[in-house]
Scaffold this motif. Structure first.
Motif, PDB file in Angstrom:
ATOM      1  N   LEU A  15       0.803  -1.221   0.000  1.00  0.00           N
ATOM      2  CA  LEU A  15       0.000   0.000   0.000  1.00  0.00           C
ATOM      3  C   LEU A  15       0.838   1.275   0.000  1.00  0.00           C
ATOM      4  O   LEU A  15       0.384   2.324  -0.461  1.00  0.00           O
ATOM      5  N   ARG A  16       2.042   1.193   0.515  1.00  0.00           N
ATOM      6  CA  ARG A  16       2.889   2.377   0.683  1.00  0.00           C
ATOM      7  C   ARG A  16       3.099   3.190  -0.589  1.00  0.00           C
ATOM      8  O   ARG A  16       3.038   4.424  -0.542  1.00  0.00           O
ATOM      9  N   GLY A  23       2.876  12.130  -1.369  1.00  0.00           N
ATOM     10  CA  GLY A  23       3.782  12.738  -0.403  1.00  0.00           C
ATOM     11  C   GLY A  23       3.648  12.210   1.012  1.00  0.00           C
ATOM     12  O   GLY A  23       4.238  12.753   1.941  1.00  0.00           O
ATOM     13  N   GLY A  24       2.882  11.153   1.193  1.00  0.00           N
ATOM     14  CA  GLY A  24       2.702  10.572   2.523  1.00  0.00           C
ATOM     15  C   GLY A  24       3.384   9.230   2.635  1.00  0.00           C
ATOM     16  O   GLY A  24       4.074   8.782   1.725  1.00  0.00           O
ATOM     17  N   ARG A  39       1.810   4.195  11.978  1.00  0.00           N
ATOM     18  CA  ARG A  39       2.188   5.605  12.082  1.00  0.00           C
ATOM     19  C   ARG A  39       2.106   6.189  10.681  1.00  0.00           C
ATOM     20  O   ARG A  39       2.614   5.596   9.725  1.00  0.00           O
ATOM     21  N   VAL A  40       1.453   7.337  10.569  1.00  0.00           N
ATOM     22  CA  VAL A  40       1.387   8.018   9.275  1.00  0.00           C
ATOM     23  C   VAL A  40       2.470   9.087   9.238  1.00  0.00           C
ATOM     24  O   VAL A  40       2.786   9.709  10.248  1.00  0.00           O
ATOM     25  N   LEU A  41       3.048   9.270   8.070  1.00  0.00           N
ATOM     26  CA  LEU A  41       4.182  10.163   7.902  1.00  0.00           C
ATOM     27  C   LEU A  41       3.959  11.104   6.727  1.00  0.00           C
ATOM     28  O   LEU A  41       3.080  10.884   5.896  1.00  0.00           O
ATOM     29  N   GLY A  42       4.792  12.115   6.648  1.00  0.00           N
ATOM     30  CA  GLY A  42       4.756  13.037   5.523  1.00  0.00           C
ATOM     31  C   GLY A  42       3.441  13.771   5.416  1.00  0.00           C
ATOM     32  O   GLY A  42       2.868  14.190   6.419  1.00  0.00           O
ATOM     33  N   ALA A  43       2.946  13.916   4.206  1.00  0.00           N
ATOM     34  CA  ALA A  43       1.720  14.667   3.957  1.00  0.00           C
ATOM     35  C   ALA A  43       0.509  14.052   4.648  1.00  0.00           C
ATOM     36  O   ALA A  43      -0.478  14.740   4.904  1.00  0.00           O
TER      37      ALA A  43
END
Length: 75
Positions: A15-16, A23-24, A39-43
């Motif tokens: 899924l990444r 941008g996430g 954990r969600v990162l970036g945008a």
């Protein structure tokens, strides 16, 4: 690491790229009693739609592909 955790990580890794296009990103944190913590990162961190993306996207796919997953929670 047990098989269910490896299966969860494999699905998350599939899924990444979709999140990275915008941008996430997402990373696996842990699995406890049917709940996958990510954990969600970036945008994704400031996105107003991340809760929907987690519940209607990541959670749905993980529940379909990995027996034993009952929920996904962003931490």
């Amino acid at each position: 690491m047990d098989q269910i955790e490896q299966d969860i990580k494999n699905v998350i890794n599939k899924l990444r790229p979709y999140l990275q296009r915008d941008g996430g990103d997402i990373e696996y944190v842990r699995f406890e009693e049917g709940v996958v913590y990510v954990r969600v990162l970036g945008a994704c961190q400031g996105c107003a739609y991340i809760d929907d993306d987690i519940k209607e996207g990541v959670e749905m796919i993980l529940m379909e592909e990995v027996p034993g997953v009952t929920e996904v929670v962003a931490v």
